[in-house]
Scaffold this active site. Structure first.
Site, PDB file in Angstrom:
ATOM      1  N   GLY A  34       0.831  -1.197   0.000  1.00 35.06           N
ATOM      2  CA  GLY A  34       0.000   0.000   0.000  1.00 35.06           C
ATOM      3  C   GLY A  34       0.860   1.240   0.000  1.00 35.06           C
ATOM      4  CG  LEU A  35      -0.656   4.824  -1.885  1.00 35.98           C
ATOM      5  CD1 LEU A  35      -1.745   5.888  -1.933  1.00 35.98           C
ATOM      6  CD2 LEU A  35       0.399   5.087  -2.951  1.00 35.98           C
ATOM      7  CB  SER A  36       4.368   6.269   1.988  1.00 37.56           C
ATOM      8  OG  SER A  36       4.947   6.787   3.169  1.00 37.56           O
ATOM      9  N   GLY A  37       2.091   5.579   4.434  1.00 36.83           N
ATOM     10  CA  GLY A  37       1.086   6.168   5.307  1.00 36.83           C
ATOM     11  C   GLY A  37      -0.245   5.444   5.324  1.00 36.83           C
ATOM     12  CB  SER A  38      -1.698   2.816   3.197  1.00 43.52           C
ATOM     13  OG  SER A  38      -0.695   1.813   3.172  1.00 43.52           O
ATOM     14  N   GLY A  39      -0.838   2.470   6.486  1.00 47.33           N
ATOM     15  CA  GLY A  39      -1.017   1.649   7.679  1.00 47.33           C
ATOM     16  C   GLY A  39      -0.316   0.307   7.654  1.00 47.33           C
ATOM     17  CE  LYS A  40       3.649   0.045   3.045  1.00 46.77           C
ATOM     18  NZ  LYS A  40       3.160   1.448   3.077  1.00 46.77           N
ATOM     19  CB  SER A  41       4.876   0.108   9.482  1.00 43.20           C
ATOM     20  OG  SER A  41       5.743   0.084   8.368  1.00 43.20           O
ATOM     21  CB  SER A 108       5.512  -4.234  -2.936  1.00 40.29           C
ATOM     22  OG  SER A 108       4.595  -4.310  -1.885  1.00 40.29           O
TER      23      SER A 108
END
Length: 199
Positions: A34-41, A108
């Site tokens: 997902g985009l940076s800031g989307s909540g992945k981490s 990715s």
């Protein structure tokens, strides 16, 4: 003649099934995109903490951590992004073979790269999770201040601004992070792990 023609995979004395028996669960790959800031981490670490509390052995691979070490020689061109994902996928395959659940949090952005990652780990359970979040919300969150820098031209090839993000075509789970809580997302992912008998 290429040196690769002389290489042979060396089988270990302890196999994957034996390691999984010791762990009490399968090894596998959870891949957040997902985009940076989307909540992945955020979701990757919440998932790791929950599974740890259940006695499940995990390890989180995160974009910045990988680029500070293993992939520090790579930039953000399309070619380098592909190599970044290839290396991560190969490491993930080894973690899964060790009987751990490796939890990846990487933008990715390209569908072909995500397909490649899935193929590399094809002998292990694999769950792709799309953290779907609008660009506007990601920019509002901007946890690292990257969107501001990208908008001002300080960062080039930034996904969502000056580089593309191709939405997943075959993700097992889509998390709408503007609407779903972390707890709800962890619950959905855990349910998928149980349905597939990974845990």
């Amino acid at each position: 003649m290429s040196s690769e023609n002389h290489l042979r995979w060396h089988s270990a004395s302890i196999n994957k099934a034996e390691r999984e028996l010791l762990n009490g669960h399968q090894g596998g790959v959870i891949w957040f995109t997902g985009l940076s800031g989307s909540g992945k981490s955020t979701l990757a670490n919440a998932m790791a903490k929950f599974l740890y509390q259940q006695g499940v052995r995990t390890y989180v691979l995160d974009g910045d951590n990988i680029r500070l070490g293993l992939n520090r020689d790579l930039g953000f061109s399309p070619i380098d992004r592909t190599e970044n994902i290839r290396r991560i996928a190969e490491v993930s395959r080894l973690f899964a073979d060790a009987g751990l659940i490796v939890i990846n949090a990487f933008i990715s952005p390209y569908q072909t790269d995500r397909t490649m990652a899935r193929q590399i780990s094809s002998e292990h359970p694999y769950i792709e999770i799309y953290t779907c979040c609008s660009l506007a919300e990601c920019e509002r969150r901007d946890p690292k201040g990257l969107y501001v820098k990208a908008r001002s031209g300080q960062i080039s090839n930034f996904t969502g601004i000056s580089a593309p993000y191709e939405e997943p075509q075959d993700a097992e789970i889509t998390i709408m992070t503007e609407m779903e809580s972390v707890a709800e997302a962890v619950g959905r992912i855990t349910a998928e792990l149980k349905v597939r008998h990974i845990i």
